[in-house]
Write a protein that holds these residues in place. Structure first.
Motif, PDB file in Angstrom:
ATOM      1  N   UNK A 159       0.812  -1.222   0.000  1.00  0.00           N
ATOM      2  CA  UNK A 159       0.000   0.000   0.000  1.00  0.00           C
ATOM      3  C   UNK A 159       0.844   1.269   0.000  1.00  0.00           C
ATOM      4  N   UNK A 160       2.173   1.122  -0.010  1.00  0.00           N
ATOM      5  CA  UNK A 160       3.078   2.271   0.071  1.00  0.00           C
ATOM      6  C   UNK A 160       3.789   2.465  -1.264  1.00  0.00           C
ATOM      7  N   UNK A 161       3.602   3.606  -1.941  1.00  0.00           N
ATOM      8  CA  UNK A 161       4.275   3.824  -3.236  1.00  0.00           C
ATOM      9  C   UNK A 161       5.792   3.974  -3.108  1.00  0.00           C
ATOM     10  N   UNK A 162       6.266   4.563  -2.017  1.00  0.00           N
ATOM     11  CA  UNK A 162       7.681   4.896  -1.894  1.00  0.00           C
ATOM     12  C   UNK A 162       8.464   3.831  -1.125  1.00  0.00           C
ATOM     13  N   UNK A 163       8.424   2.618  -1.633  1.00  0.00           N
ATOM     14  CA  UNK A 163       9.306   1.562  -1.118  1.00  0.00           C
ATOM     15  C   UNK A 163       9.603   0.620  -2.279  1.00  0.00           C
ATOM     16  N   UNK A 164      10.326  -0.473  -1.997  1.00  0.00           N
ATOM     17  CA  UNK A 164      10.722  -1.371  -3.080  1.00  0.00           C
ATOM     18  C   UNK A 164       9.510  -2.009  -3.756  1.00  0.00           C
ATOM     19  N   UNK A 165       8.461  -2.278  -2.980  1.00  0.00           N
ATOM     20  CA  UNK A 165       7.251  -2.886  -3.548  1.00  0.00           C
ATOM     21  C   UNK A 165       6.609  -1.941  -4.570  1.00  0.00           C
ATOM     22  N   UNK A 166       6.414  -0.694  -4.155  1.00  0.00           N
ATOM     23  CA  UNK A 166       5.813   0.283  -5.055  1.00  0.00           C
ATOM     24  C   UNK A 166       6.658   0.504  -6.291  1.00  0.00           C
ATOM     25  N   UNK A 167       7.981   0.578  -6.103  1.00  0.00           N
ATOM     26  CA  UNK A 167       8.883   0.793  -7.239  1.00  0.00           C
ATOM     27  C   UNK A 167       8.798  -0.359  -8.238  1.00  0.00           C
ATOM     28  N   UNK A 168       8.700  -1.566  -7.707  1.00  0.00           N
ATOM     29  CA  UNK A 168       8.642  -2.752  -8.570  1.00  0.00           C
ATOM     30  C   UNK A 168       7.364  -2.738  -9.417  1.00  0.00           C
ATOM     31  N   UNK A 169       6.241  -2.458  -8.791  1.00  0.00           N
ATOM     32  CA  UNK A 169       4.968  -2.435  -9.516  1.00  0.00           C
ATOM     33  C   UNK A 169       4.968  -1.328 -10.560  1.00  0.00           C
ATOM     34  N   UNK A 170       5.439  -0.149 -10.169  1.00  0.00           N
ATOM     35  CA  UNK A 170       5.497   0.976 -11.110  1.00  0.00           C
ATOM     36  C   UNK A 170       6.411   0.635 -12.288  1.00  0.00           C
ATOM     37  N   UNK A 171       7.513  -0.055 -11.994  1.00  0.00           N
ATOM     38  CA  UNK A 171       8.422  -0.475 -13.060  1.00  0.00           C
ATOM     39  C   UNK A 171       7.757  -1.427 -14.036  1.00  0.00           C
ATOM     40  N   UNK A 172       6.965  -2.375 -13.526  1.00  0.00           N
ATOM     41  CA  UNK A 172       6.243  -3.301 -14.395  1.00  0.00           C
ATOM     42  C   UNK A 172       5.252  -2.555 -15.290  1.00  0.00           C
ATOM     43  N   UNK A 173       4.550  -1.583 -14.720  1.00  0.00           N
ATOM     44  CA  UNK A 173       3.590  -0.804 -15.500  1.00  0.00           C
ATOM     45  C   UNK A 173       4.294   0.008 -16.581  1.00  0.00           C
ATOM     46  N   UNK A 174       5.466   0.527 -16.245  1.00  0.00           N
ATOM     47  CA  UNK A 174       6.244   1.302 -17.216  1.00  0.00           C
ATOM     48  C   UNK A 174       6.656   0.423 -18.397  1.00  0.00           C
ATOM     49  N   UNK A 181       2.000   5.968 -15.027  1.00  0.00           N
ATOM     50  CA  UNK A 181       2.024   4.720 -14.259  1.00  0.00           C
ATOM     51  C   UNK A 181       1.958   4.965 -12.752  1.00  0.00           C
ATOM     52  N   UNK A 182       2.596   6.028 -12.269  1.00  0.00           N
ATOM     53  CA  UNK A 182       2.552   6.326 -10.836  1.00  0.00           C
ATOM     54  C   UNK A 182       1.121   6.678 -10.424  1.00  0.00           C
ATOM     55  N   UNK A 183       0.471   7.452 -11.254  1.00  0.00           N
ATOM     56  CA  UNK A 183      -0.919   7.837 -10.987  1.00  0.00           C
ATOM     57  C   UNK A 183      -1.833   6.614 -10.983  1.00  0.00           C
ATOM     58  N   UNK A 184      -1.611   5.703 -11.919  1.00  0.00           N
ATOM     59  CA  UNK A 184      -2.415   4.469 -11.988  1.00  0.00           C
ATOM     60  C   UNK A 184      -2.223   3.644 -10.719  1.00  0.00           C
ATOM     61  N   UNK A 185      -0.961   3.538 -10.265  1.00  0.00           N
ATOM     62  CA  UNK A 185      -0.686   2.773  -9.052  1.00  0.00           C
ATOM     63  C   UNK A 185      -1.390   3.397  -7.845  1.00  0.00           C
ATOM     64  N   UNK A 186      -1.339   4.712  -7.739  1.00  0.00           N
ATOM     65  CA  UNK A 186      -1.981   5.397  -6.609  1.00  0.00           C
ATOM     66  C   UNK A 186      -3.503   5.240  -6.687  1.00  0.00           C
ATOM     67  N   UNK A 187      -4.054   5.344  -7.903  1.00  0.00           N
ATOM     68  CA  UNK A 187      -5.498   5.159  -8.068  1.00  0.00           C
ATOM     69  C   UNK A 187      -5.912   3.723  -7.735  1.00  0.00           C
ATOM     70  N   UNK A 188      -4.989   2.783  -7.880  1.00  0.00           N
ATOM     71  CA  UNK A 188      -5.304   1.377  -7.608  1.00  0.00           C
ATOM     72  C   UNK A 188      -5.359   1.080  -6.115  1.00  0.00           C
TER      73      UNK A 188
END
Length: 470
Positions: A159-174, A181-188
């Motif tokens: 649930x935290x964008x600013x850690x390794x988990x968030x970075x990994x998911x954002x990277x996959x979306x990119x 992609x960051x906005x999509x992750x936050x909206x999710x």
């Protein structure tokens, strides 16, 4: 291999473990079965390849780091106990009356887990290490502590964008060409129903004390008989490490536990910053957790030497003794990584995802993706692996069907976290058992009804919102 045979190894390992309570044998059978299938059903060649696969686990640096980190945790536990740090912390809590009830103790553990969200293994470790003495004093079962540790690790980290988990998911979306992609992750995040319900459910249980299933039996046992673990339990940490008394003549001080623990917490983001070349979210989680626990042990050694509590020789001896007490955990982690590797060779995740893709409807897409991701992650024990498998399938499908992208992304994340939270071969499930000194299968068995409850609620919400948003 993309056939139904690919799901047999992980499922057989999980089912056998839950039935026989012999997790090591069950995992090895799963590994052997997988390599037998890959060896054209030659059982002897499958056995040879299984042994090679277990050895090859250490070829992957991140696997080796996690296993060493897990063993070093035993050293930290041994040192903080012998120095009087654990006893001092318990005395501090007891004397000041901060935590004088079962409910307050569980809320305390929940709050610790919620506040440390940099890395899931560190969350489990800190929550378990700090809370276990308090839980023991108040006769709260080790199974309950393991459940709280586990429920505030992966579900919180995702649930935290600013850690390794968030970075990994954002990277996959990119990589998939998703714009914003960051906005999509936050909206999710508001649609990440499993993570949300898992966190809220453990809070509700802590507040009300309303347990059910095997957990209720464990709590009754702890309250009425004073037994923190079952009679036939085999905790992942040896008794000789868990019950080390303070050194005679030592004045117990809470700081002798808190300073090493805080060092470990603070070193985690520093490690991520260094390994990420100045960017926290790009850092290596496995390297950072290893550095963090090593720094914690080093600071503990210096701290106890300055206070003349432990000599350098005593510190080294305790470090080795503590690591030795975690050998069962190291073996379990090795087997878990090995069965994950054979699932990758068999393409277990791809097969499950391929089958699910035949039943796609825009409104039902989030619920189908959630169930598929949950099954993959539970079978393979990896959330990140599930994300890597499902994102390239779910995201393009959502775009092609003009389905709501944030909720589809959230369904992948929720399903992945379900397995990370509940699977007996997940690293966070294993570390939670270790940090709470709980029998691993007892932890899985008592936690699973809560995980399934959160999963069913999440599925209902994915169905409802799937129709609302599509």
């Amino acid at each position: 291999m993309n056939t139904w045979l690919s799901i047999l190894p992980p499922l057989s390992a999980i089912i056998l473990a839950l039935i026989t309570k012999q997790v090591y044998i069950s995992l090895f059978i799963g590994i052997w079965l997988g390599w037998t299938i890959l060896s054209n059903f030659n059982p002897l060649l499958g056995l040879v390849n299984s042994i090679d696969a277990i050895i090859n686990v250490f070829k992957e640096p991140s696997n080796t780091r996690v296993i060493i980190f897990s063993a070093l945790v035993g050293a930290l536990i041994a040192l903080t106990q012998r120095s009087g740090g654990v006893q001092g912390f318990v005395n501090l809590i007891s004397n000041r009356g901060f935590i004088n009830s079962r409910r307050k103790a569980q809320l305390f553990a929940w709050a610790i887990g919620m506040s440390i969200f940099v890395e899931s293994s560190i969350t489990c470790l800190v929550t378990g290490t700090v809370s276990r003495p308090i839980f023991d004093r108040l006769k709260i079962s080790r199974e309950k502590l393991a459940y709280i540790c586990d429920s505030t690790s992966a579900p919180v980290c995702i649930m935290i964008p600013l850690n390794a988990w968030g970075a990994y998911v954002i990277g996959l979306l990119t990589q998939l060409g998703v714009k914003n992609e960051i906005q999509i992750f936050i909206y999710a995040l508001p649609f990440n129903f499993y993570a949300i319900f898992a966190i809220l459910l453990v809070l509700l249980v802590a507040l009300t004390g309303s347990d059910f299933g095997p957990m209720k039996k464990a709590e009754i046992r702890a309250i009425r008989e004073g037994k923190l673990i079952a009679d036939d339990a085999m905790p992942l940490i040896a008794d000789e490490v868990l019950n080390i008394p303070p050194k005679p003549g030592t004045n117990p001080k809470a700081r002798n536990m808190l300073i090493p623990i805080l060092t470990m917490i603070l070193m985690m983001p520093i490690g991520l910053y260094i390994t990420g070349n100045g960017n926290l979210v790009n850092g290596s989680g496995s390297t950072s957790v290893l550095w963090a626990v090593m720094a914690s042990i080093f600071v503990a050694g210096i701290l106890y030497k300055v206070q003349k509590i432990l000599s350098i020789r005593e510190t080294i001896e305790l470090t080795l003794k503590g690591m030795g007490g975690l050998i069962p955990l190291a073996i379990l982690m090795t087997f878990a990584f090995a069965i994950g590797a054979v699932c990758k060779e068999l393409k277990t995740g791809e097969y499950i995802a391929q089958i699910a893709s035949k039943f796609i409807n825009p409104a039902l897409l989030p619920s189908i993706v959630f169930v598929t991701s949950a099954f993959i992650s539970f079978s393979t024990g990896t959330s990140w692996g599930t994300f890597a498998i499902m994102m390239p399938i779910a995201v393009p499908t959502a775009m092609a069907l003009d389905s709501n992208l944030p909720i589809v992304v959230a369904s992948v994340l929720s399903g992945g976290v379900f397995g990370d939270h509940c699977s007996p071969i997940s690293d966070t499930t294993i570390v939670s058992s270790m940090a709470s000194a709980c029998d691993h299968l007892d932890h899985v068995e008592t936690q699973l009804p809560y995980g399934i409850t959160a999963g069913v609620l999440a599925l209902i919400f994915f169905v409802v919102f799937g129709f609302i948003l599509n």
